[in-house]
Write an enzyme that holds these catalytic residues in place. Structure first.
Site, PDB file in Angstrom:
ATOM      1  CG  HIS A 104      -4.499  23.559  78.959  1.00  0.00           C
ATOM      2  ND1 HIS A 104      -4.799  24.336  80.259  1.00  0.00           N
ATOM      3  CD2 HIS A 104      -3.156  23.483  78.911  1.00  0.00           C
ATOM      4  CE1 HIS A 104      -3.614  25.114  80.618  1.00  0.00           C
ATOM      5  NE2 HIS A 104      -2.671  24.872  79.001  1.00  0.00           N
ATOM      6  CD  GLU A 125      -3.416  26.618  76.788  1.00  0.00           C
ATOM      7  OE1 GLU A 125      -3.349  27.084  77.202  1.00  0.00           O
ATOM      8  OE2 GLU A 125      -2.428  26.200  76.238  1.00  0.00           O
ATOM      9  CG  ASP A 179       1.304  23.027  77.375  1.00  0.00           C
ATOM     10  OD1 ASP A 179      -0.226  23.136  76.842  1.00  0.00           O
ATOM     11  OD2 ASP A 179       0.755  23.750  77.880  1.00  0.00           O
ATOM     12  CG  ASP A 201       1.412  26.298  74.906  1.00  0.00           C
ATOM     13  OD1 ASP A 201       0.042  25.499  74.441  1.00  0.00           O
ATOM     14  OD2 ASP A 201       2.252  26.673  75.560  1.00  0.00           O
ATOM     15  CG  ASP A 254      -1.408  30.032  76.142  1.00  0.00           C
ATOM     16  OD1 ASP A 254      -0.489  29.951  75.686  1.00  0.00           O
ATOM     17  OD2 ASP A 254      -1.956  29.611  77.048  1.00  0.00           O
ATOM     18  CG  ASP A 272       3.629  37.073  80.216  1.00  0.00           C
ATOM     19  OD1 ASP A 272       4.401  36.576  80.299  1.00  0.00           O
ATOM     20  OD2 ASP A 272       1.976  37.570  80.080  1.00  0.00           O
ATOM     21  CG  HIS A 331       1.708  35.666  82.270  1.00  0.00           C
ATOM     22  ND1 HIS A 331       0.986  35.442  81.299  1.00  0.00           N
ATOM     23  CD2 HIS A 331       0.762  34.763  82.776  1.00  0.00           C
ATOM     24  CE1 HIS A 331       0.749  34.006  81.157  1.00  0.00           C
ATOM     25  NE2 HIS A 331       0.518  33.425  82.888  1.00  0.00           N
ATOM     26  CG  ASP A 361      -5.625  30.355  76.474  1.00  0.00           C
ATOM     27  OD1 ASP A 361      -6.504  31.303  76.364  1.00  0.00           O
ATOM     28  OD2 ASP A 361      -4.646  30.491  77.546  1.00  0.00           O
ATOM     29  CD  GLU A 377      -5.676  28.801  80.648  1.00  0.00           C
ATOM     30  OE1 GLU A 377      -5.180  29.710  80.616  1.00  0.00           O
ATOM     31  OE2 GLU A 377      -4.763  27.981  80.038  1.00  0.00           O
TER      32      GLU A 377
HETATM   33  C1  XUL Z   1      -0.132  27.878  80.093  1.00  0.00           C
HETATM   34  C2  XUL Z   1      -1.380  28.319  79.928  1.00  0.00           C
HETATM   35  C3  XUL Z   1      -0.900  29.570  80.978  1.00  0.00           C
HETATM   36  C4  XUL Z   1      -2.405  30.535  80.721  1.00  0.00           C
HETATM   37  C5  XUL Z   1      -2.058  31.629  81.409  1.00  0.00           C
HETATM   38  O1  XUL Z   1      -0.226  26.292  80.266  1.00  0.00           O
HETATM   39  O2  XUL Z   1      -1.857  28.331  79.540  1.00  0.00           O
HETATM   40  O3  XUL Z   1      -0.652  30.515  79.339  1.00  0.00           O
HETATM   41  O4  XUL Z   1      -3.191  30.839  79.873  1.00  0.00           O
HETATM   42  O5  XUL Z   1      -1.562  31.060  82.815  1.00  0.00           O
HETATM   43 CO    CO Z   2      -3.488  29.199  78.198  1.00  0.00          CO
END
Ligand code: XUL
Ligand code: CO
Length: 441
Positions: free
Chosen positions: A271, A268, A307, A309, A339, A104, A101, A296, A232
């Site tokens: 998600h 993702e 989430d 991750d 991710d 980042d 991003h 992702d 996404e």
């Molecule tokens: C948030 C997410 C983000 C996107 C990019 O849940 O997945 O990191 O991948 O903005």
């Molecule tokens: Co993501």
């Protein structure tokens, strides 16, 4: 300059019998699978935000991860130290791609102009580092959700000046993505949704989001960016209802705004599960609709339900996901972006390396098994048998030329009497279980 990751050797492929913790057992990057090296199918990427910017903070406690670049010098020199560390991490993992991003990799300034100046300065710095690195850019994206100005959304914000700020940010982020040779540009609708309908004009917000995406696509063509534009999907979090709920919802949105041939999805795993789907469901849906773009990679925690991750560890779901990737024609310009973030107790640089090694090995093993599954053909044969009736001429005619009356007349004349047939779920599960857990790799 030496960084936290400099002391580590490059992680190498040693095969399934290796007992070394920091070695790949399955990710043999150069192994030829379906005519191409494994690394070209998987196209692994490190996510700058989780692996370099995340501090381990959660709603109940502050940072637990402290890296040198987080506390030394002014914001630009910190960002440069962070970039140095990033490229050292890429070297250690021998990973072909990374993703970022804007926020980042470059610090925000006091104004939009200053923020963009910092961003371009850091883009040049990263560009220089990429000259001597094997690691390329899989995708860039803009953070349009963290700063307070985005609290009511970016393109869907009721304030047109936030729409304008977001447009400027995305324009520059696309420029930088192109400058760094990025192969995709991602839009995750961070706060494009609502917390309460009581203060929300949904139709207007959706129209604004459609307009924003059309502007992005128009600009992509104008600057000759030959990467993919990806949305996404995510159903909720941070808002209680996000507009890009899942793949099917995104497809409907793209159709409505005439963008279904211009935009694909970046899917993702966590998600997908938040949407009440499996990762493989989302991949299969995108494959069926012809909009699979990139992945992702991560997982949630069924017991927590948000989430989280986490790095992936479920071989079954990853194998079925890779099966659907292959069936959809592969990832093309997309890839597998981690991710995923280490847990807050995993604060050492070595933890970060273990996390990626495990994730890459799991995906590699899953991909190899899925390729084998397709190659031996037993599973596909069971599927084909289930639909075999559709090969008959009268069945094909129903899908092509016959009217409802003609289908009815034929059914009545032939006195058809369809009989239930087994769906063979357990048989198929056993077949897959054997392939997945006892694959000879
Ligand atoms: C948030 C997410 C983000 C996107 C990019 O849940 O997945 O990191 O991948 O903005
Ligand atoms: Co993501």
């Amino acid at each position: 300059m030496a960084t936290e990751f400099s002391e580590f050797d490059v992680v190498k492929f040693e095969g399934p019998d290796s007992t070394k913790a920091l070695a790949y057992q399955f990710y043999n990057a150069e192994k030829i699978v379906m005519g191409r090296p494994l690394k070209d199918h998987l196209r692994f990427a490190v996510a700058y935000w989780h692996s370099l910017a995340m501090t381990g903070g959660d709603p109940f406690g502050g940072p637990t991860i402290h890296r040198n670049w987080m506390s030394t010098g002014d914001p630009i020199s910190q960002a440069k130290m962070k970039a140095d560390a990033a490229f050292e991490l890429f070297r250690v993992l021998d990973v072909p791609f990374f993703c970022f991003h804007d926020a980042d990799m470059a610090p925000a300034g006091a104004t939009l102009a200053e923020t963009l100046k910092n961003f371009h300065a850091m883009a040049d710095y990263l560009g220089d580092k990429m000259q001597t690195s094997k690691t390329k850019l899989l995708w860039g994206t803009a953070n349009l959700f963290s700063a307070p100005r985005f609290m009511a959304g970016a393109s869907t914000n009721p304030d047109p000046e936030v729409f304008a700020w977001s447009a400027a940010t995305v324009k520059h982020c696309m420029d930088v993505t192109k400058q760094l040779g990025g192969q995709n540009y991602v839009l995750w609708g961070g706060r494009e949704g609502y917390e309460t309908l009581l203060n929300t004009d949904m139709k207007q917000e959706l129209d604004h989001m459609g307009r924003f995406l059309s502007l992005v696509v128009e600009y992509k063509h104008k600057i000759g960016f030959d990467g993919q534009i990806l949305i996404e999907p995510k159903p909720k979090e941070p808002t209680s209802h996000q507009y890009d709920f899942d793949t099917a919802t995104v497809y409907g949105f793209l159709k409505r705004y005439g963008l279904e041939n211009e935009v694909r999805v970046n899917l993702e795993a966590n998600h997908a599960t938040l949407a009440g789907h499996s990762f493989e469901h989302e991949i299969a849906t995108a494959g069926a609709l012809g909009i699979l773009g990139s992945l992702d990679i991560n997982r949630g925690d069924a017991l927590l339900g948000w989430d989280t991750d986490q790095f992936p560890n479920d071989l079954w779901t990853m194998t079925m996901s890779m099966y659907h990737v292959i069936k959809a024609g592969g990832l093309g310009k997309g890839g597998c972006n981690f991710d995923a973030k280490v847990r807050r107790q995993s604060f050492t640089p070595e933890d970060m390396i273990h996390a990626h090694v495990g994730g890459m090995d799991l995906c590699a093993r899953a991909f190899l098994t899925a390729a084998e599954l397709i190659d031996d053909g037993n599973y596909d044969a069971l599927l084909a048998e289930r639909y075999a009736g559709w090969q008959r001429p009268e069945a094909k005619a129903m899908l092509k030329s016959m009217t409802l009356e003609e289908i009815s007349a034929r059914a009545e004349k032939d006195e058809i009497d369809p009989q239930p047939r087994s769906g063979k779920q357990e048989q198929i599960e056993n077949l897959l279980m054997r392939s997945i857990y006892s694959a000879k790799l």
